[in-house]
Motif scaffolding. Structure first.
Motif, PDB file in Angstrom:
ATOM      1  N   GLY A  28       0.810  -1.214   0.000  1.00  9.77           N
ATOM      2  CA  GLY A  28       0.000   0.000   0.000  1.00  9.77           C
ATOM      3  C   GLY A  28       0.837   1.255   0.000  1.00  9.77           C
ATOM      4  O   GLY A  28       0.510   2.247  -0.677  1.00  9.77           O
ATOM      5  N   MET A  29       1.942   1.230   0.744  1.00  7.14           N
ATOM      6  CA  MET A  29       2.833   2.387   0.781  1.00  7.14           C
ATOM      7  C   MET A  29       3.520   2.601  -0.568  1.00  7.14           C
ATOM      8  O   MET A  29       3.700   3.745  -1.007  1.00  7.14           O
ATOM      9  N   VAL A  30       3.924   1.510  -1.217  1.00  3.81           N
ATOM     10  CA  VAL A  30       4.547   1.627  -2.539  1.00  3.81           C
ATOM     11  C   VAL A  30       3.593   2.320  -3.513  1.00  3.81           C
ATOM     12  O   VAL A  30       3.983   3.230  -4.259  1.00  3.81           O
ATOM     13  N   ALA A  42       4.029   5.969  -5.311  1.00  3.40           N
ATOM     14  CA  ALA A  42       3.965   6.063  -6.774  1.00  3.40           C
ATOM     15  C   ALA A  42       2.919   7.084  -7.206  1.00  3.40           C
ATOM     16  O   ALA A  42       3.117   7.825  -8.180  1.00  3.40           O
ATOM     17  N   THR A  43       1.805   7.140  -6.488  1.00  2.00           N
ATOM     18  CA  THR A  43       0.764   8.113  -6.792  1.00  2.00           C
ATOM     19  C   THR A  43       1.272   9.534  -6.575  1.00  2.00           C
ATOM     20  O   THR A  43       1.026  10.430  -7.390  1.00  2.00           O
ATOM     21  N   LYS A  44       1.986   9.757  -5.476  1.00  2.00           N
ATOM     22  CA  LYS A  44       2.550  11.083  -5.199  1.00  2.00           C
ATOM     23  C   LYS A  44       3.566  11.475  -6.264  1.00  2.00           C
ATOM     24  O   LYS A  44       3.599  12.631  -6.709  1.00  2.00           O
ATOM     25  N   GLU A  45       4.393  10.518  -6.693  1.00  2.00           N
ATOM     26  CA  GLU A  45       5.392  10.807  -7.721  1.00  2.00           C
ATOM     27  C   GLU A  45       4.721  11.183  -9.041  1.00  2.00           C
ATOM     28  O   GLU A  45       5.119  12.148  -9.706  1.00  2.00           O
ATOM     29  N   THR A  55       3.016  -1.161   9.882  1.00  2.00           N
ATOM     30  CA  THR A  55       1.795  -1.538  10.583  1.00  2.00           C
ATOM     31  C   THR A  55       0.753  -0.462  10.337  1.00  2.00           C
ATOM     32  O   THR A  55       1.090   0.710  10.125  1.00  2.00           O
ATOM     33  N   LEU A  56      -0.496  -0.847  10.388  1.00  2.00           N
ATOM     34  CA  LEU A  56      -1.564   0.140  10.213  1.00  2.00           C
ATOM     35  C   LEU A  56      -1.608   1.142  11.369  1.00  2.00           C
ATOM     36  O   LEU A  56      -1.832   2.338  11.120  1.00  2.00           O
ATOM     37  N   PRO A  57      -1.390   0.713  12.624  1.00  2.00           N
ATOM     38  CA  PRO A  57      -1.342   1.717  13.698  1.00  2.00           C
ATOM     39  C   PRO A  57      -0.255   2.766  13.487  1.00  2.00           C
ATOM     40  O   PRO A  57      -0.456   3.941  13.788  1.00  2.00           O
ATOM     41  N   TYR A  58       0.925   2.359  12.962  1.00  2.00           N
ATOM     42  CA  TYR A  58       1.966   3.354  12.705  1.00  2.00           C
ATOM     43  C   TYR A  58       1.527   4.329  11.614  1.00  2.00           C
ATOM     44  O   TYR A  58       1.773   5.533  11.714  1.00  2.00           O
ATOM     45  N   LEU A  66      -6.314   0.529   2.084  1.00  2.00           N
ATOM     46  CA  LEU A  66      -6.184   0.271   3.519  1.00  2.00           C
ATOM     47  C   LEU A  66      -5.217   1.271   4.167  1.00  2.00           C
ATOM     48  O   LEU A  66      -5.507   1.840   5.230  1.00  2.00           O
ATOM     49  N   VAL A  67      -4.063   1.481   3.524  1.00  2.00           N
ATOM     50  CA  VAL A  67      -3.115   2.463   4.042  1.00  2.00           C
ATOM     51  C   VAL A  67      -3.726   3.858   4.010  1.00  2.00           C
ATOM     52  O   VAL A  67      -3.607   4.635   4.966  1.00  2.00           O
TER      53      VAL A  67
END
Length: 338
Positions: free
Chosen positions: A161-163, A167-170, A249-252, A307-308
């Motif tokens: 999800g972070m990747v 990529a979306t921000k880039e 982690t999702l909490p982070y 989810l992220v």
């Protein structure tokens, strides 16, 4: 607004003048990550008429990375300097880097993070972006790499999800650059070039009131824009960030979104931007809440990215509300990674 000093340089001089470039990174108790960063420096191409100097600012009570740094003293395409900044806090370390860069006679200072590595042509590309235009504060893309440690299923989901989020921000940054709106891309120190004239002539610094909250590089960007500084984007100057497993982690993700939101809102209030602060509560907050519902409904399609985004969005809402009632971020009190 004052005029940006280096914009006065004739284009032909800017394009060819010899440059001393200080490549800096701040570090705290992450020797393995620092070692990987320095290893990537060793493979850097050095562009014509550029003299690179490498700088490590260790932010700790005592120097803990001496052996790691010493191992690379003869391996880099330029001298390597290390200094110790004992006052804790990211803006303190970043400002120490600016002081050292000035003492080293830098024309440009570049920052990357100690949990990153740089592409071999990174220095060439980001300096070319400065030479080829009139921007004095320039950023570039950050792409994620997987930690070396094996990931659990939930960690892999968050990483994926972070990747997609990065990529979306880039892609958004590239679209804005192509539309002539590179100034709308916030430039932060995970991939950062600054003309030292901004430091010497405009007196720009990182706000040390933001000692542990994060956000001092975003404020530097806003301060530069307030002085009329032109900012830019170098789409081919790539750095790679290694995410510590404990951040997957999702909490982070929720906590990071919350603290970044709280810091942003706190800065608006501190700077007396009451209209902007009120708008973020009265208008943006309801819109973000609605967006949160839409993100939740789209999870069967968006999966890990959604989810992220869901937890980051929830964190944004919580950050605005908690800062409204006086809670400040302490995002960077604890160091993560190794």
């Amino acid at each position: 607004m004052s005029q940006s000093p280096s914009a006065l340089l004739p284009a032909e001089i800017r394009a060819t003048r010899p440059l001393t470039v200080v490549v800096a990174a701040c570090t705290r108790r992450r020797p393995k990550m620092l070692e990987r960063l320095l290893g990537s420096y060793a493979a850097l191409e050095v562009p014509e008429n550029v003299t690179p100097i490498f700088l490590v600012v260790e932010n700790d009570e005592t120097a803990r990375s001496t052996e790691v740094i010493a191992a690379f003293e003869d391996k880099l395409p330029g001298p390597l300097h290390a200094v110790l900044e004992t006052v804790p806090g990211i803006p303190m370390a970043r400002n120490r880097g600016l002081v050292e860069a000035a003492a080293l006679g830098a024309d440009l200072v570049l920052y990357v993070d100690d949990d990153e590595t740089v592409a071999p042509d990174w220095l060439t590309e980001i300096v070319a972006a400065w030479r080829g235009g009139t921007a004095e504060l320039i950023g570039g893309p950050v792409r994620l790499t997987e930690p070396q440690a094996p990931l659990s299923g939930p960690q892999k989901t968050v990483f994926d999800g972070m990747v997609k989020r990065f990529a979306t921000k880039e892609a958004r940054a590239v679209d804005r650059m192509k539309a002539g709106q590179a100034d709308r891309v916030t430039v932060v120190t995970n991939n950062w070039l600054c003309d030292m004239r901004l430091v010497r002539d405009l007196g720009l610094r990182f706000d040390e009131a933001l000692q542990f909250t994060g956000g001092s590089d975003t404020k530097f960007f806003r301060d530069a824009r307030a002085h009329g500084v032109e900012t830019g984007w170098a789409p081919a100057a790539i750095v790679y960030e290694t995410v510590p497993p404990e951040r997957l982690t999702l909490p982070y993700q929720y906590t990071r979104g919350r603290d970044q939101s709280a810091t942003s809102f706190g800065q608006k209030v501190a700077e007396g931007k009451w209209a902007s602060a009120a708008t973020s509560i009265l208008i943006l907050l309801p819109l973000k809440a609605l967006s949160l519902v839409l993100i939740a409904l789209s999870l069967p399609v968006t999966r890990s990215y959604g989810l992220v985004s869901l937890f980051r969005q929830a964190g944004w809402i919580a950050g605005r509300l908690t800062r409204l009632f006086g809670r400040a971020s302490k995002l960077y009190v604890k160091t993560t990674g190794n």
